[in-house]
Structure formats: C-alpha cells, structure tokens
Design an enzyme around this catalytic site. Structure first.
Site, PDB file in Angstrom:
ATOM      1  CE  LYS A 114      -0.107   3.966  -6.719  1.00  0.00           C
ATOM      2  NZ  LYS A 114      -0.226   3.963  -5.603  1.00  0.00           N
ATOM      3  CE1 TYR A 116       0.313   7.800  -6.513  1.00  0.00           C
ATOM      4  CE2 TYR A 116      -1.783   8.898  -7.957  1.00  0.00           C
ATOM      5  CZ  TYR A 116      -0.488   7.570  -6.998  1.00  0.00           C
ATOM      6  OH  TYR A 116      -1.337   7.567  -6.051  1.00  0.00           O
ATOM      7  CG  ASN A 141      -1.196   0.740   1.440  1.00  0.00           C
ATOM      8  OD1 ASN A 141      -2.493   1.887   0.847  1.00  0.00           O
ATOM      9  ND2 ASN A 141      -1.335   1.712   2.642  1.00  0.00           N
TER      10      ASN A 141
HETATM   11  P1  NAD Z   1      -0.472   8.795   2.894  1.00  0.00           P
HETATM   12  O1  NAD Z   1       0.450  10.054   2.439  1.00  0.00           O
HETATM   13  O2  NAD Z   1      -1.657   9.274   3.969  1.00  0.00           O
HETATM   14  O3  NAD Z   1      -0.501   6.733   3.506  1.00  0.00           O
HETATM   15  C1  NAD Z   1       0.682   6.690   2.721  1.00  0.00           C
HETATM   16  C2  NAD Z   1       1.684   5.513   2.725  1.00  0.00           C
HETATM   17  O4  NAD Z   1       2.944   5.317   2.664  1.00  0.00           O
HETATM   18  C3  NAD Z   1       2.329   6.096   5.071  1.00  0.00           C
HETATM   19  O5  NAD Z   1       1.738   4.882   5.837  1.00  0.00           O
HETATM   20  C4  NAD Z   1       3.446   6.091   4.695  1.00  0.00           C
HETATM   21  O6  NAD Z   1       4.470   6.218   5.731  1.00  0.00           O
HETATM   22  C5  NAD Z   1       4.067   5.160   3.643  1.00  0.00           C
HETATM   23  N1  NAD Z   1       5.122   5.956   2.978  1.00  0.00           N
HETATM   24  C6  NAD Z   1       5.579   6.816   2.289  1.00  0.00           C
HETATM   25  N2  NAD Z   1       6.773   6.625   2.185  1.00  0.00           N
HETATM   26  C7  NAD Z   1       7.202   6.296   1.796  1.00  0.00           C
HETATM   27  C8  NAD Z   1       8.767   5.347   1.639  1.00  0.00           C
HETATM   28  N3  NAD Z   1       9.512   6.045   1.681  1.00  0.00           N
HETATM   29  N4  NAD Z   1       8.827   4.586   2.702  1.00  0.00           N
HETATM   30  C9  NAD Z   1       7.709   3.225   3.035  1.00  0.00           C
HETATM   31  N5  NAD Z   1       6.694   3.965   3.525  1.00  0.00           N
HETATM   32  C10 NAD Z   1       6.065   5.155   2.860  1.00  0.00           C
HETATM   33  O7  NAD Z   1      -1.214   8.150   1.733  1.00  0.00           O
HETATM   34  P2  NAD Z   1      -2.869   7.160   1.414  1.00  0.00           P
HETATM   35  O8  NAD Z   1      -3.988   8.277   0.438  1.00  0.00           O
HETATM   36  O9  NAD Z   1      -3.030   6.196   2.395  1.00  0.00           O
HETATM   37  O10 NAD Z   1      -1.716   6.683  -0.119  1.00  0.00           O
HETATM   38  C11 NAD Z   1      -1.919   5.234   0.298  1.00  0.00           C
HETATM   39  C12 NAD Z   1      -2.171   4.308  -0.674  1.00  0.00           C
HETATM   40  O11 NAD Z   1      -2.907   4.710  -1.153  1.00  0.00           O
HETATM   41  C13 NAD Z   1      -0.632   5.191  -1.903  1.00  0.00           C
HETATM   42  O12 NAD Z   1       0.113   3.832  -3.155  1.00  0.00           O
HETATM   43  C14 NAD Z   1      -1.829   5.557  -2.715  1.00  0.00           C
HETATM   44  O13 NAD Z   1      -1.237   5.914  -3.874  1.00  0.00           O
HETATM   45  C15 NAD Z   1      -2.751   5.100  -2.551  1.00  0.00           C
HETATM   46  N6  NAD Z   1      -4.175   5.862  -3.137  1.00  0.00           N
HETATM   47  C16 NAD Z   1      -4.285   7.578  -2.335  1.00  0.00           C
HETATM   48  C17 NAD Z   1      -5.137   7.488  -3.008  1.00  0.00           C
HETATM   49  C18 NAD Z   1      -5.778   9.033  -2.037  1.00  0.00           C
HETATM   50  O14 NAD Z   1      -6.951   9.995  -2.879  1.00  0.00           O
HETATM   51  N7  NAD Z   1      -5.760   9.334  -0.943  1.00  0.00           N
HETATM   52  C19 NAD Z   1      -6.074   7.560  -4.707  1.00  0.00           C
HETATM   53  C20 NAD Z   1      -5.276   6.924  -5.340  1.00  0.00           C
HETATM   54  C21 NAD Z   1      -4.803   6.099  -4.615  1.00  0.00           C
END
Ligand code: NAD
Length: 247
Positions: A159, A155, A90
């Site tokens: 994906k 990005y 994730n």
């Molecule tokens: P967030 O920034 O709240 O959390 C991201 C997580 O990734 C955190 O736990 C962080 O510690 C971890 N992380 C970031 N960089 C890191 C690194 N270098 N090493 C280890 N861990 C790392 O983001 P989120 O929105 O919860 O995103 C989670 C996933 O969902 C991601 O893959 C993101 O691409 C995807 N996503 C999010 C959204 C959105 O709108 N929030 C939409 C589509 C996809």
C-alpha cells in the site's frame, strides 16, 4: 454525478468494490466490474440487476496478475463502450503473517495483486484516456500506507507502493488530463476484515477515534467524489476514510 461515464472497477464483486459499483451505477455510470471468478461475477451482476434492472453493468474475470489478460479485457471494454472514463483499481489481498513465518511466495502474491496488477490495468487504460482527452484513475490504498502495521509486512509495503504509484502518475499524467488519486480506508466491514482474527479486529477498533469501523458505503462515497467533476482539480491525493485511525 457520473452521467454518461464508463467505469471499470476491479474486485467489484463484493466488499468495498461492490459498493463502488452500486454507487457509480446509481449515479448514472455504465460499469464493467472485474472479479476473480465467473460465478462471483454472475452473482454480483444478478444482485445489481435485481436492485435496478435499468442499470447498465457487465462483468469480466481476467487474471489481474497477467498483464496480457488485463490488456485484452480493457481493450474489450473500449470496444464495447467506445471509451473508459474511470478506472478503479480496488482488488487486493491482505494478510497478517508474522515475519518469521513469512515465505517469499506469500510476499510475491501480495505484491503481484496489490501493486503489479494496478500497473497492468493502468497502462492500457491510460493510453485510451489520453487518446479520448482525459480520464480518472482511483487506486485503493489503506491507512496502513501511512502507519504501517505490526505484522504481515507485505500488505503495508504494497500500500505504500500504491501511494507512490498514485502520486507519481498524477504528476506524469496531469498534462493528459488524467487525474490519479487513491482512497485509504481504515478498518471497513468487509470479508477482508472478517478474515482477520477477532482479537486483531478488536484491538484495531479500540483505537478508532470515531468509535467504530467504517461501512463499505462510506468508503465508496469517497470513490464517487473523486470520480466526479466535483474533484476536477484534485489529483495526486491519498484520501483517508478512516475515522481518524492513523491520527
Ligand atoms: P474483500 O476481500 O471483501 O474484496 C476484495 C476484492 O478483491 C473482491 O472483489 C475479490 O474478488 C477481489 N480479489 C481478491 N483477490 C483477487 C485476485 N487474485 N484476482 C482478482 N480479484 C481479486 O476486501 P475489501 O475489504 O472490499 O478490499 C477492497 C480493497 O480495499 C483492497 O484493496 C483492500 O486492500 C482495501 N482495504 C480494505 C480495508 C478493510 O478494512 N476492508 C481497509 C483498507 C484497505
């Protein structure tokens, strides 16, 4: 729904990942969350233990972009619990830098975490799953893996790659009883979205047919379904949880 299962969730300290960890614990799984720093791992574990002292959860912070560190962390989970049933990839980073301001270093950073790190975790985990007779891998994709996005090309590129990895490995690992799926969230209310310029969030939200961004818990529900036996014949799927955003 996940009684007796052992799960690893990367990026499990906040946002969508944290909700996946909560949901898995609430459904009987034992969970090891991977975070980027010990402090944030400890903070997340404290919050979870406060919510339910009986939950079996621990944490680690291997550098996800270092294949050897990830392999070691996965081996330690196997040592600790004897198996790994679910791997959730994730952790991810997003950015929206316009092409002409983009640097090769920035592109590499996105691809390293959003794509290569998945491969580094899947490789040792899939070997363990094969040996134990099966397992399940769920990757976090995004709606931009279908629609692309108008800036920050690294990005959506990453994906699209997540989808390719997911569908290909589902085909390769089916014979080992390993299911491989991805969840493609739309705009979800986490720190990642909070980091985007307000104008960008408003513009995106206005295009969501269901009229609002998603909650992390709504996305985590899809991860629960895919990890459970209810999805025993579902593999190679990119499950959108996006309020029809990409439609
Ligand atoms: P967030 O920034 O709240 O959390 C991201 C997580 O990734 C955190 O736990 C962080 O510690 C971890 N992380 C970031 N960089 C890191 C690194 N270098 N090493 C280890 N861990 C790392 O983001 P989120 O929105 O919860 O995103 C989670 C996933 O969902 C991601 O893959 C993101 O691409 C995807 N996503 C999010 C959204 C959105 O709108 N929030 C939409 C589509 C996809």
């Amino acid at each position: 729904m996940l009684k007796e299962k052992v799960a690893v969730v990367t990026g499990g300290t906040r946002g969508i990942g944290f909700e996946i960890v909560r949901k898995y614990l609430a459904n009987g799984a034992r969970v090891v969350l991977f975070g980027s720093r010990q402090e944030t791992v400890d903070e997340a574990l404290k919050k979870l233990k406060e919510e339910n002292a009986g939950w079996e959860v621990s944490g680690k912070c291997p550098k996800l972009t270092d294949a050897a560190e990830v392999e070691k962390a996965i081996a330690e989970v196997k040592e600790q619990y004897g198996r790994i049933d679910i791997l959730v990839n994730n952790a991810g980073i997003s950015q929206s830098t316009p092409l002409y301001n983009y640097t090769p270093e920035e592109f590499d950073k996105v691809i390293d975490l959003n794509v290569k790190a998945l491969f580094y975790a899947i490789l040792p985990a899939a070997k363990i799953m094969k040996e134990q007779g099966g397992g399940c891998i769920i990757n976090t994709s995004s709606m931009v893996s279908i629609s692309g996005q108008p800036a920050g090309v690294g990005y959506p590129t990453s994906k699209f790659a997540v989808n390719g990895l997911t569908i290909s490995l589902a085909r390769e690992l089916g014979k080992d009883n390993i299911r491989v799926n991805a969840v493609a969230p739309g705009v979800t209310k986490t720190d990642m979205v909070a980091a985007l310029p307000e104008q960008t969030v408003q513009a995106i939200s206005a295009k969501i047919p269901i009229g609002r961004p998603g909650e992390p818990e709504e996305v985590a529900n899809a991860f629960l379904y895919l990890a459970s036996n209810m999805a025993s014949y579902v593999t190679g799927e990119i499950l959108s949880v996006d309020g029809a955003s990409k439609a």
